[in-house]
Design a protein around this motif. Structure first.
Motif, PDB file in Angstrom:
ATOM      1  N   LYS A 117       0.850  -1.188   0.000  1.00 25.48           N
ATOM      2  CA  LYS A 117       0.000   0.000   0.000  1.00 25.48           C
ATOM      3  C   LYS A 117       0.888   1.241   0.000  1.00 25.48           C
ATOM      4  N   THR A 118       0.549   2.188  -0.826  1.00 34.69           N
ATOM      5  CA  THR A 118       1.394   3.372  -0.931  1.00 34.69           C
ATOM      6  C   THR A 118       0.539   4.609  -1.171  1.00 34.69           C
ATOM      7  N   GLY A 119       1.215   5.747  -1.254  1.00 32.39           N
ATOM      8  CA  GLY A 119       0.548   7.019  -1.461  1.00 32.39           C
ATOM      9  C   GLY A 119       1.607   8.098  -1.586  1.00 32.39           C
ATOM     10  N   ASP A 120       1.168   9.359  -1.660  1.00 31.17           N
ATOM     11  CA  ASP A 120       2.118  10.458  -1.849  1.00 31.17           C
ATOM     12  C   ASP A 120       3.181  10.478  -0.760  1.00 31.17           C
ATOM     13  N   PHE A 121       2.750  10.496   0.501  1.00 26.68           N
ATOM     14  CA  PHE A 121       3.707  10.608   1.606  1.00 26.68           C
ATOM     15  C   PHE A 121       4.536   9.340   1.784  1.00 26.68           C
ATOM     16  N   LYS A 122       3.899   8.188   1.649  1.00 28.30           N
ATOM     17  CA  LYS A 122       4.622   6.938   1.823  1.00 28.30           C
ATOM     18  C   LYS A 122       5.645   6.753   0.707  1.00 28.30           C
ATOM     19  N   GLN A 123       5.289   7.148  -0.503  1.00 28.75           N
ATOM     20  CA  GLN A 123       6.230   7.067  -1.616  1.00 28.75           C
ATOM     21  C   GLN A 123       7.446   7.947  -1.344  1.00 28.75           C
ATOM     22  N   VAL A 124       7.203   9.169  -0.888  1.00 29.89           N
ATOM     23  CA  VAL A 124       8.294  10.097  -0.608  1.00 29.89           C
ATOM     24  C   VAL A 124       9.199   9.564   0.494  1.00 29.89           C
ATOM     25  N   GLN A 125       8.599   9.011   1.544  1.00 26.76           N
ATOM     26  CA  GLN A 125       9.406   8.455   2.626  1.00 26.76           C
ATOM     27  C   GLN A 125      10.314   7.341   2.116  1.00 26.76           C
ATOM     28  N   GLY A 126       9.783   6.478   1.256  1.00 25.10           N
ATOM     29  CA  GLY A 126      10.582   5.409   0.675  1.00 25.10           C
ATOM     30  C   GLY A 126      11.702   5.942  -0.197  1.00 25.10           C
ATOM     31  N   LEU A 127      11.411   7.026  -0.918  1.00 21.09           N
ATOM     32  CA  LEU A 127      12.430   7.615  -1.794  1.00 21.09           C
ATOM     33  C   LEU A 127      13.553   8.268  -0.999  1.00 21.09           C
ATOM     34  N   VAL A 128      13.218   8.879   0.142  1.00 24.17           N
ATOM     35  CA  VAL A 128      14.257   9.465   0.992  1.00 24.17           C
ATOM     36  C   VAL A 128      15.188   8.369   1.497  1.00 24.17           C
ATOM     37  N   GLU A 129      14.596   7.262   1.926  1.00 22.71           N
ATOM     38  CA  GLU A 129      15.406   6.139   2.394  1.00 22.71           C
ATOM     39  C   GLU A 129      16.236   5.564   1.249  1.00 22.71           C
ATOM     40  N   PHE A 130      15.623   5.440   0.085  1.00 23.25           N
ATOM     41  CA  PHE A 130      16.343   4.969  -1.097  1.00 23.25           C
ATOM     42  C   PHE A 130      17.553   5.860  -1.376  1.00 23.25           C
ATOM     43  N   PHE A 131      17.317   7.161  -1.397  1.00 27.26           N
ATOM     44  CA  PHE A 131      18.363   8.118  -1.734  1.00 27.26           C
ATOM     45  C   PHE A 131      19.515   8.050  -0.738  1.00 27.26           C
ATOM     46  N   ASN A 132      19.181   7.938   0.543  1.00 29.82           N
ATOM     47  CA  ASN A 132      20.201   7.854   1.584  1.00 29.82           C
ATOM     48  C   ASN A 132      21.067   6.609   1.384  1.00 29.82           C
ATOM     49  N   LYS A 133      20.423   5.470   1.120  1.00 34.69           N
ATOM     50  CA  LYS A 133      21.166   4.224   0.930  1.00 34.69           C
ATOM     51  C   LYS A 133      21.984   4.260  -0.354  1.00 34.69           C
ATOM     52  N   TRP A 134      21.420   4.863  -1.398  1.00 39.40           N
ATOM     53  CA  TRP A 134      22.139   4.943  -2.660  1.00 39.40           C
ATOM     54  C   TRP A 134      23.410   5.770  -2.504  1.00 39.40           C
ATOM     55  N   LEU A 135      23.320   6.880  -1.770  1.00 39.05           N
ATOM     56  CA  LEU A 135      24.491   7.729  -1.561  1.00 39.05           C
ATOM     57  C   LEU A 135      25.546   7.034  -0.703  1.00 39.05           C
ATOM     58  N   ILE A 136      25.112   6.237   0.249  1.00 39.25           N
ATOM     59  CA  ILE A 136      26.066   5.476   1.063  1.00 39.25           C
ATOM     60  C   ILE A 136      26.858   4.516   0.177  1.00 39.25           C
ATOM     61  N   ASP A 137      26.151   3.927  -0.800  1.00 40.96           N
ATOM     62  CA  ASP A 137      26.816   3.004  -1.732  1.00 40.96           C
ATOM     63  C   ASP A 137      27.616   3.737  -2.810  1.00 40.96           C
TER      64      ASP A 137
END
Length: 433
Positions: A117-137
């Protein structure tokens, strides 16, 4: 990494992977990464989101700003051919194309309960986490200028995401990255649909008399808050729909091929969700404006392609360029306040509109930009590519540049790749359009 074969034997490098986000990393977001062909150590890094919500980022990569295009030939049963895009934005920037939210492209949820289940806010939260992990890598990109970009429904999610990342940097949650701003094409913002009728009138799709009658009977609220008892408004609106029924709304110079096959279904006056309606018409034939979608469908569902991309078996069924068959919460009714907040923080922005798009008309975009009430520093003028007018532009004191792309549709780089690359190149290098 994948070596994608193009016509002529050229092999193109794509890096792709899953990044797990959310509780126990139940959501697996798939992405494609293309390193800049110029100077990747210093060139900007773009995070690209495709709209929908539910459309794969492969759309941005192969139809708009990425290094590959399909060779548009009648389908003969073989794997569609990929060719090089000479106007790829990756010539001067590195781009991460993300399949977001979960359910788009090859992104999936390990469990089908709350994770799916997703939505505007949940999508954004996932993208922030994605971005943080991507930058670590990929720590080598932390100092590069970073921009968040996208089109269509990304006009809702991108400003929210930029603000969330900005807040995370200020609070020390995210690395001190070099976030510079954002780029949006024909962006959904909220209330955009009400500008379709003035746009249709200006483009001579409806008569003066019908336009005046619609204004009088509907009071400017054509797609929302319509009183069901207002029979005159509903009648005039039906006449309007009949006038445009054969028009391809994403690019009004094209015809809607589905018109002769089956009428579009659904409530045409629903806010924003009208972007998600899709007729159950037969597959498009060669020459239809949405025919290239079919090539992606054949390509991405080929077992050899999936194996090459290391797509997890059993995670998704049929790949679709745009998947609208999952639950989504529309939390953000308007993204204007986010634009205002980001302007106050001093972030740059490039907002462009294909001027023949009726889905999100340039009139709607101009209206919310005006509502920010910033002064004009470079007034309305043409911008030129190789001696020809490519569109018109205006720049504001909040570091926001607005540009129209002449004779382009909803995804402007798909229609005018050379012009859009010139626009991006000038803007990203702080040059006037």
């Amino acid at each position: 990494m994948c070596m994608i074969e193009c016509k002529g034997g050229f092999l193109y490098n794509l890096i792709f992977r899953y990044v797990g986000v959310g509780e126990s990393e139940e959501v697996q977001l798939f992405y494609y990464f293309v390193k800049s062909e110029g100077n990747p150590e210093k060139d900007p890094l773009l995070i690209w989101l495709t709209g929908g919500p539910g459309c794969s980022s492969w759309s941005g990569l192969v139809y708009e700003v990425g290094p590959l295009n399909y060779k548009i030939d009648p389908y003969n049963g073989s794997l569609p051919t990929l060719v090089l895009n000479p106007y790829s934005w990756t010539k001067i920037s590195s781009i991460v194309f993300i399949d977001s939210p979960v359910g788009a492209g090859f992104s999936y949820a390990k469990k089908t309960s709350t994770a799916s289940k997703t939505g505007d806010f949940k999508q954004v939260q996932g993208l922030v986490e994605f971005f943080n992990k991507w930058l670590i890598d990929h720590p080598e990109f932390i100092s590069n200028p970073i921009y968040i970009a996208g089109d269509s429904y990304s006009g809702i999610t991108v400003p929210v995401l930029v603000q969330k990342i900005s807040n995370g940097i200020e609070e020390g949650i995210l690395p001190p990255i070099n976030l510079q701003g954002y780029i949006l094409g024909n962006p959904v913002t909220g209330g955009d649909n009400n500008y379709r009728i003035p746009f249709a009138h200006g483009m001579a799709l409806i008569s003066d008399e019908l336009h005046k009658s619609l204004e009088r009977s509907c009071g400017g609220e054509y797609y929302e808050n319509i009183d069901p008892s207002n029979t005159e408004c509903l009648k005039e609106f039906q006449t309007y729909e009949e006038c445009i029924s054969g028009i391809w709304s994403k690019f009004i110079l094209d015809s809607d091929c589905s018109f002769t096959l089956q009428k579009p279904q659904g409530d045409s006056i629903s806010e924003r969700r009208s972007l998600n309606q899709k007729s159950e018409s037969p597959l498009p034939w060669f020459g239809c404006p949405d025919y290239p979608d079919l090539l992606s469908q054949y390509w991405a569902n080929d077992p050899h392609v999936r194996k090459a991309l290391h797509v997890q078996k059993g995670t998704i069924g049929e790949w679709k360029r745009c998947n609208y068959g999952f639950p989504y919460q529309y939390n953000v009714r308007s993204s204007v306040e986010y634009h205002a907040n980001l302007s106050a923080k001093g972030y740059r922005s490039l907002i462009y509109s294909g001027d023949h798009d009726m889905q999100v008309p340039f009139l709607a975009t101009q209206a919310w930009i005006r509502s920010l009430n910033y002064s004009i520093v470079d007034d309305w003028r043409s911008w030129v590519v190789q001696g020809h007018i490519a569109g018109y532009t205006r720049t504001y004191s909040n570091l926001m540049t607005f540009a129209t792309v002449r004779v382009a549709g909803h995804t402007a780089p798909q229609y005018k790749p050379k012009e859009c690359f010139a626009m991006f190149k000038r803007w990203i290098h702080y040059e006037p359009l």
